[in-house]
Write a protein that holds these residues in place. Structure first.
Motif, PDB file in Angstrom:
ATOM      1  N   SER A  81       0.825  -1.202   0.000  1.00 32.48           N
ATOM      2  CA  SER A  81       0.000   0.000   0.000  1.00 32.48           C
ATOM      3  C   SER A  81       0.870   1.268   0.000  1.00 32.48           C
ATOM      4  CB  SER A  81      -0.891  -0.031   1.244  1.00 32.48           C
ATOM      5  OG  SER A  81      -1.243   1.261   1.616  1.00 32.48           O
ATOM      6  N   HIS A  82       0.428   2.294  -0.734  1.00 32.94           N
ATOM      7  CA  HIS A  82       1.158   3.569  -0.780  1.00 32.94           C
ATOM      8  C   HIS A  82       1.239   4.222   0.597  1.00 32.94           C
ATOM      9  CE1 HIS A  82       0.212   3.227  -5.094  1.00 32.94           C
ATOM     10  NE2 HIS A  82       1.321   3.924  -5.253  1.00 32.94           N
ATOM     11  N   SER A  83       0.260   3.929   1.458  1.00 32.07           N
ATOM     12  CA  SER A  83       0.232   4.637   2.735  1.00 32.07           C
ATOM     13  C   SER A  83       0.971   3.898   3.851  1.00 32.07           C
ATOM     14  CB  SER A  83      -1.212   4.934   3.141  1.00 32.07           C
ATOM     15  OG  SER A  83      -2.082   3.937   2.723  1.00 32.07           O
ATOM     16  N   ARG A 123     -13.896   5.621  -3.314  1.00 29.09           N
ATOM     17  CA  ARG A 123     -12.928   6.729  -3.393  1.00 29.09           C
ATOM     18  C   ARG A 123     -11.639   6.398  -2.630  1.00 29.09           C
ATOM     19  NH1 ARG A 123     -12.939  12.909  -2.148  1.00 29.09           N
ATOM     20  NH2 ARG A 123     -14.928  13.091  -3.210  1.00 29.09           N
ATOM     21  N   PHE A 124     -11.785   5.824  -1.409  1.00 28.59           N
ATOM     22  CA  PHE A 124     -10.603   5.550  -0.585  1.00 28.59           C
ATOM     23  C   PHE A 124      -9.924   4.222  -0.938  1.00 28.59           C
ATOM     24  CE2 PHE A 124     -12.172   9.087   1.833  1.00 28.59           C
ATOM     25  CZ  PHE A 124     -11.000   9.683   2.299  1.00 28.59           C
ATOM     26  N   ALA A 125     -10.516   3.496  -1.875  1.00 28.05           N
ATOM     27  CA  ALA A 125      -9.880   2.240  -2.312  1.00 28.05           C
ATOM     28  C   ALA A 125      -9.033   2.467  -3.560  1.00 28.05           C
ATOM     29  CB  ALA A 125     -10.945   1.182  -2.577  1.00 28.05           C
ATOM     30  N   ARG A 164     -18.602  -8.103  -2.722  1.00 28.75           N
ATOM     31  CA  ARG A 164     -19.567  -7.092  -3.157  1.00 28.75           C
ATOM     32  C   ARG A 164     -20.139  -6.354  -1.955  1.00 28.75           C
ATOM     33  NH1 ARG A 164     -23.150  -9.961  -7.747  1.00 28.75           N
ATOM     34  NH2 ARG A 164     -24.052  -7.908  -7.848  1.00 28.75           N
ATOM     35  N   TYR A 165     -20.595  -5.131  -2.241  1.00 34.31           N
ATOM     36  CA  TYR A 165     -21.257  -4.381  -1.176  1.00 34.31           C
ATOM     37  C   TYR A 165     -22.639  -4.973  -0.930  1.00 34.31           C
ATOM     38  CZ  TYR A 165     -17.565  -1.012  -1.917  1.00 34.31           C
ATOM     39  OH  TYR A 165     -16.344  -0.420  -2.028  1.00 34.31           O
ATOM     40  N   ALA A 166     -23.071  -4.888   0.310  1.00 36.48           N
ATOM     41  CA  ALA A 166     -24.380  -5.429   0.675  1.00 36.48           C
ATOM     42  C   ALA A 166     -24.972  -4.559   1.779  1.00 36.48           C
ATOM     43  CB  ALA A 166     -24.223  -6.868   1.161  1.00 36.48           C
TER      44      ALA A 166
END
Ligand SMILES: Cc1cc2nc3c(=O)[nH]c(=O)nc-3n(C[C@H](O)[C@H](O)[C@H](O)COP(=O)(O)O)c2cc1C
Length: 323
Positions: A63-65, A90-92, A158-160
């Motif tokens: 990860s970059h962070s 956005r944060f992914a 997936r989002y749920a």
């Protein structure tokens, strides 16, 4: 169940098996030494200890962070709400200005705080542990806050959304067992739910002089005015079990509708007025019912019904979403 044992462990299958564990979604933020805000989406968040209050999450070493989180004194965990899927996306994404245009507060250690979440935990970064290709961060919670917003859920990649069970109903059964000739039968549930829900509106439509079928036509013309009888027939084919032309003639003689010279059907001004009143009553009836549940449960029910309608549509045209 398929077994997968080391050393032949298949990474794709391993990921898929891990995805069976439904989690929430968090955004973890901190501030770099140069003052810039840093953050990423993580679902590896978990509770560790109640006393002292501790939580953990893990960060991919690629990860970059990584450098920033390895050296910071504080970080904050934002448990995302069901309507914050955009924020998760956005944060992914690496390499973008993730905070651009966001309203950001300031927490302990100057850590950027995001708004609108289900819960937030501001932590002092206390331990870091090696965890293969991830680094595990353990933090002591210095402050937290929560709202009643339903959480965003992540399951099987997936989002749920989470629907809370009604404790007065019998426990969920496996989908394989459900669907017998009893109250689990989907057709029975859908039909009964529709008739019970519709009863209040039906009484009002009858009082206004409309049969069920006429009310459906009036509602359709309220949503989309000026439709040829053939198009209306095709679009309402799933629900009308009588021919449309005589129905329209009857509604015309009762002053509900009229046809223009091109053969397109419209509501008369008084028909539109009466239909809008009925639709408002239907919406109020819906609002009344949904107010007994959380906003997200209502949204989830609608989402499931939309999916169901799409999956079972044999090709009825969608009158309302045409150009
Ligand atoms: C739902 C979801 C959960 C994620 N969980 C983690 C996680 O727990 N740890 C991690 O390192 N990356 C996780 N990621 C991936 C990171 O968010 C992604 O790689 C991000 O771009 C890393 O940002 P950075 O490279 O700017 O640090 C997750 C992504 C999604 C969409």
């Amino acid at each position: 169940m398929e077994a997968n044992t080391a050393p032949a462990l298949d990474p794709k299958a391993f990921r898929a098996a891990l995805g069976s564990f439904a989690t929430g979604v968090t955004v973890i933020t901190t501030r770099a030494a140069d003052g810039s805000p840093v953050g990423l989406t993580a679902n590896s968040f978990n509770s560790v200890s109640l006393d002292p209050p501790m939580v953990l999450w893990s960060l991919a070493k690629k990860s970059h962070s990584l450098a920033v989180f390895s050296n910071c004194s504080h970080w904050a965990v934002h448990v995302l709400a069901a309507d914050q899927e955009d924020l998760s996306g956005r944060f992914a994404r690496s390499g973008t200005d993730k905070f651009s245009g966001l309203e950001v507060g300031n927490g302990f250690g100057d850590v950027p705080l995001l708004a609108g979440c289900a819960a937030r935990f501001q932590c002092q970064s206390t331990f870091q542990h090696e965890g293969g290709d991830h680094l595990i961060f353990v933090g002591e919670v210095a402050a937290f806050d929560r709202s009643d917003r339903a959480p965003l859920v992540f399951h099987a990649g997936r989002y749920a959304m989470a629907a809370q069970r009604d404790p007065s109903l019998p426990p969920a059964r496996s989908a394989r067992v459900a669907g017998g000739l009893d109250e689990d039968l989907l057709g029975y549930l859908l039909g009964r739910a529709y008739f019970q829900f519709h009863q209040g509106v039906r009484d009002k439509a009858r009082a206004a002089g409309l049969t069920d079928a006429q009310w459906i036509v009036a509602a359709a013309l309220t949503a989309r005015d000026g439709v040829h009888a053939d198009d209306l027939s095709a679009a309402l084919g799933y629900v009308l079990d009588e021919p449309l032309p005589p129905l329209l003639q009857l509604m015309r003689s009762d002053g509900w509708v009229h046809a223009d010279p091109l053969g397109r059907w419209h509501l008369t001004p008084s028909g539109r007025d009466r239909s809008l009143h009925l639709l408002a009553a239907a919406k109020a009836h819906e609002g009344d019912l949904l107010s007994r549940w959380s906003y997200d449960e209502g949204a989830l029910l609608k989402l499931q019904l939309q999916k169901f309608i799409a999956a079972t549509n044999p090709g009825f045209p969608d009158l309302w979403h045409e150009a």
